[in-house]
Enzyme design. Structure first.
Site, PDB file in Angstrom:
ATOM      1  CG  ASP A 290      -2.221   0.815   0.882  1.00  0.00           C
ATOM      2  OD1 ASP A 290      -2.167   1.656  -0.030  1.00  0.00           O
ATOM      3  OD2 ASP A 290      -3.244   0.644   1.557  1.00  0.00           O
TER       4      ASP A 290
HETATM    5  C1  BGC Z   1      -5.004   3.174   0.095  1.00  0.00           C
HETATM    6  C2  BGC Z   1      -5.273   2.153  -0.982  1.00  0.00           C
HETATM    7  C3  BGC Z   1      -5.112   2.761  -2.350  1.00  0.00           C
HETATM    8  C4  BGC Z   1      -3.728   3.368  -2.458  1.00  0.00           C
HETATM    9  C5  BGC Z   1      -3.427   3.979  -3.812  1.00  0.00           C
HETATM   10  C6  BGC Z   1      -3.710   3.925  -0.140  1.00  0.00           C
HETATM   11  O1  BGC Z   1      -3.560   4.968   0.732  1.00  0.00           O
HETATM   12  O2  BGC Z   1      -4.994   2.529   1.349  1.00  0.00           O
HETATM   13  O3  BGC Z   1      -6.538   1.592  -0.819  1.00  0.00           O
HETATM   14  O4  BGC Z   1      -5.333   1.818  -3.342  1.00  0.00           O
HETATM   15  O5  BGC Z   1      -3.581   4.363  -1.466  1.00  0.00           O
HETATM   16  O6  BGC Z   1      -4.104   5.133  -4.016  1.00  0.00           O
END
Ligand code: BGC
Length: 733
Positions: A290
């Site tokens: 993430d």
């Molecule tokens: C979130 C994810 C997301 C990623 C990319 C993160 O902060 O937890 O769900 O896909 O960012 O934007």
């Protein structure tokens, strides 16, 4: 002699060059198998090229034609992926051209993006989708999203989110399919099918990404990014269940979650990322971190510096580093020091390349350029969004058949901060949506009712704050009207990531508005738009009817209007329990039995929630006949067929979802009081009946995992539960 040698040398060189030129490189041969192409390509790559493939950067926000060149220059040609925060195929193609032409081996870039509940045709949030109990419709909606995204330059979405959410304080409950593992698995698989289509290389397919692996919804106290204490038993019987289903459904990537799972952060968790996902489930795609999550291992107290963080994440089985460059900065050194073996790098790169090949990116790296008008919000796409919005809405209360609105009404008060708000109807996580794509509640109702009704509008109050100065106008609107529609709810920023709330009640000012309106004695219909279950114990007694519309997306206004007018018969049922108060959290239908079922209750409030999982009313009535079982005793290798006939005894056609639960009252590992095992939604015309059937497969439906995931199927009594019926059957060896 010298001349002869020289001649031979020249000849040799010519022959060599000729053979290389004549030989088609396997990885460039679209006829060769994906595995052969991956192997060939990896064998040609140097370490630097391999490491670049394992990194993802962010690019594209505010990208206008004037700075594309500059942006492209800054992206290394051999980089694995970017999060493309844009919808401009021309810019994508320029970045891609750089990768294809300026990387030594011509490896295409993978463009990822959060396509969460639609791209431009925004449909309801996932939590709402689950309340439709119509996975086929979700597949269709995701196929629309995939097509719009693909034509905008995106190959990969970070969706579906299948995190079990039992705590409404957590803002991200909006993004998943509610509190039940089976439901998350079914809807997650439906969305994977919609995104990925029949074949990943089809022109409108994009890769899906299951997130957040795993247990993110269990973050303590509903505080985002926090520690989650998950026993291995809960991991296997609850949190992993939807992931296993969606991997079987063909999802090609997985995102590791932010949370620390009982001491080992998910980003560097060998047990979940390698042992379970890859070794036991045979997953051959790749895992992405993430956002900044590898770096965050330092904050989580699991690594002392970036190098150690990179080492731990990589060795645990995390292949792609989202955004934070930990891999770019450290993997080469770790390989040189002999800490990371080259085979492990090769395996990681192969996984990334495998998905690029399956997507057809080597053969079709560029996006066809189609103008926005033909790309977005096509009539058939809007129709799907409308249907899904309508089927997701849940009629929570309808005393004295307050709804549908009587045709005799001439003046209706339309009050509340939600009435003319577009952004919040679209909801959280719809980054590239445009507010004007949505229809407001006000517009939807006026279109539906035309001149037959006058809607007396007053905002009444804002979503929060203490300003009650608008109450007067709201009361005047109410006085002129025969019924009051109060449209309340949450601003879109109140749900989604980093959007936890300590209480799931609506802010005081909204509750006070309803209290004031109730003084008029006119009937009140509460219309709620929100991204989480709400605490409604003070509002429920003041309301004659309550309709939960969630964050319904671009077609929310018209779908709601259809339900209010009676054109559409509501058919949604809750996929998440609505507690009576925030203090009841966690409360979910598949809890375990307490040691003293009659005791241990709260002394100050009821221990029952306001609305259980599965609750949802309709404008018609359904009568369930007795459940029929094909046998009352079966062997473990036999199947049991259960049937129930449901009659629509009302005057209106409708759709009824039948939810089949199993209860196992005594087992070597205690079981939840009941567990959903199957559901089906069917249309039943007025006066007609429909047969619903569930074939119980003992290994699939009656077994349970232990703390290491081993399945146990134990003989004994079981119960099948449907609606208000509970029938016993026995499983024998
Ligand atoms: C979130 C994810 C997301 C990623 C990319 C993160 O902060 O937890 O769900 O896909 O960012 O934007």
């Amino acid at each position: 002699m010298k001349r002869k040698i020289l001649l031979l040398l020249v000849l040799g060189q010519v022959l060599y060059i000729g053979s290389v030129a004549g030989q088609k490189m396997i990885y460039k041969d679209s006829e060769a198998s994906v595995e052969a192409r991956v192997k060939d390509l990896v064998s040609r790559m140097n370490l630097e090229e391999k490491i670049l493939q394992l990194n993802q950067w962010v690019s594209g926000r505010n990208l206008n034609p004037n700075n594309v060149g500059k942006v492209v220059q800054n992206i290394p040609a051999g980089l694995g992926s970017i999060i493309y925060q844009n919808d401009n195929p021309i810019a994508r193609n320029q970045i891609q051209k750089n990768s294809m032409e300026n990387s030594r081996l011509g490896i295409p870039m993978l463009f990822g993006f959060d396509v969460i509940h639609g791209f431009r045709t925004v449909y309801p949030i996932s939590l709402a989708q689950a309340c439709s109990w119509n996975p086929d419709l979700v597949t269709k909606a995701c196929a629309v999203a995939a097509k719009e995204a693909k034509l905008s330059g995106i190959d990969w979405t970070f969706s579906p989110m299948i995190d079990i959410a039992r705590d409404g304080r957590w803002g991200r409950v909006a993004e998943g399919y509610g509190e039940d593992p089976y439901t998350n698995g079914v809807f997650g698989s439906a969305s994977v099918k919609g995104y990925q289509g029949e074949n990943l290389s089809d022109p409108y397919s994009i890769a899906s990404c299951l997130k957040h692996f795993v247990g993110y919804g269990e973050s303590e106290g509903g505080r985002d990014y926090h520690y989650s204490d998950i026993s291995r038993q809960s991991l296997w019987e609850t949190y992993l269940v939807p992931y296993e289903a969606c991997i079987k459904a063909g999802a090609v990537t997985v995102m590791a979650s932010f949370n620390d799972i009982s001491g080992i952060p998910a980003t560097a968790n060998y047990y979940t990322l390698t042992e379970i996902l890859k070794e036991r489930w045979g997953f051959d795609g790749f895992v992405v971190s993430d956002w900044n999550a590898i770096d965050q291992l330092i904050d989580q107290g699991f690594a002392s510096d970036r190098k150690e963080a990179g080492y731990k994440a990589f060795m645990s089985g995390l292949e792609m580093d989202m955004k934070d460059n930990v891999y770019l900065d450290n993997l080469a050194e770790l390989v040189a020091e002999g800490k990371i073996p080259m085979e492990k790098i090769d395996d990681a790169v192969s996984r990334v390349l495998r998905i690029k090949f399956r997507l057809g990116l080597f053969d079709q790296p560029y996006t066809p350029v189609v103008d926005e008008q033909s790309r977005y919000l096509q009539p058939e796409s809007r129709a799907i969004a409308n249907k899904l919005a309508a089927e997701s809405m849940v009629l929570l209360k309808n005393d004295a058949q307050t709804l549908p609105l009587s045709k005799s009404f001439k003046q209706i008060a339309l009050v509340g901060p939600m009435v003319k708000n577009k952004e919040s109807l679209i909801g959280a996580w719809a980054t590239l949506s445009k507010a004007d794509d949505a229809e407001t509640i006000f517009e939807g109702l006026n279109n539906e009712f035309g001149n037959s009704v006058v809607f007396n509008y007053a905002k009444g109050c804002d979503f929060d704050g203490n300003d009650e100065s608008g109450f007067k106008e709201a009361l005047e609107a109410a006085q002129k009207s025969e019924i009051i529609l109060v449209c309340l709810g949450e601003k879109k920023e109140w749900s989604g990531e980093n959007a936890s709330r300590s209480s799931i009640a609506l802010p005081d000012v909204q509750e006070k508005l309803v209290e004031a309106l109730a003084q008029t004695g006119k009937p009140i219909v509460l219309i709620l738009s929100n991204g989480r279950p709400l605490e409604l114990n003070r509002l429920e007694p003041l309301s004659d009817a309550i309709l939960e519309i969630w964050q319904p997306g671009v077609a929310g206004g018209s779908a709601l209007a259809g339900i209010l007018s009676g054109k559409i018969n509501p058919s949604g049922k809750l996929a998440i329990t609505f507690p009576l108060t925030s203090g009841q959290i966690p409360i979910y239908y598949n809890m375990r039995q307490s040691a003293r079922p009659l005791q241990g209750k709260y002394q100050d409030i009821s221990t029952e929630p306001l609305y259980w999982f599965g609750h949802g009313l309709s404008y018609t009535a359904y009568k369930y006949n007795n459940i029929k079982l094909s046998a009352t005793k079966i062997r473990k290798d036999e199947k049991l067929t259960a049937e129930v006939e449901v009659t629509n005894t009302g005057a209106l056609g409708g759709k009824e979802a039948v939810l089949w639960f199993i209860s196992d009252p005594a087992a070597s590992i205690t079981r939840p009081m009941k567990e959903l095992k199957y559901f089906e939604k069917k249309e039943i015309n007025a006066g007609e009946k429909m047969l619903y059937r569930f074939e119980i497969d003992p290994m699939r439906d009656l077994s349970f995992p232990d703390a290491d995931g081993k399945k146990h199927l134990e003989s004994g009594d079981f119960y099948l539960i449907v609606n208000n019926q509970k029938v016993k059957f026995e499983l024998v060896d």
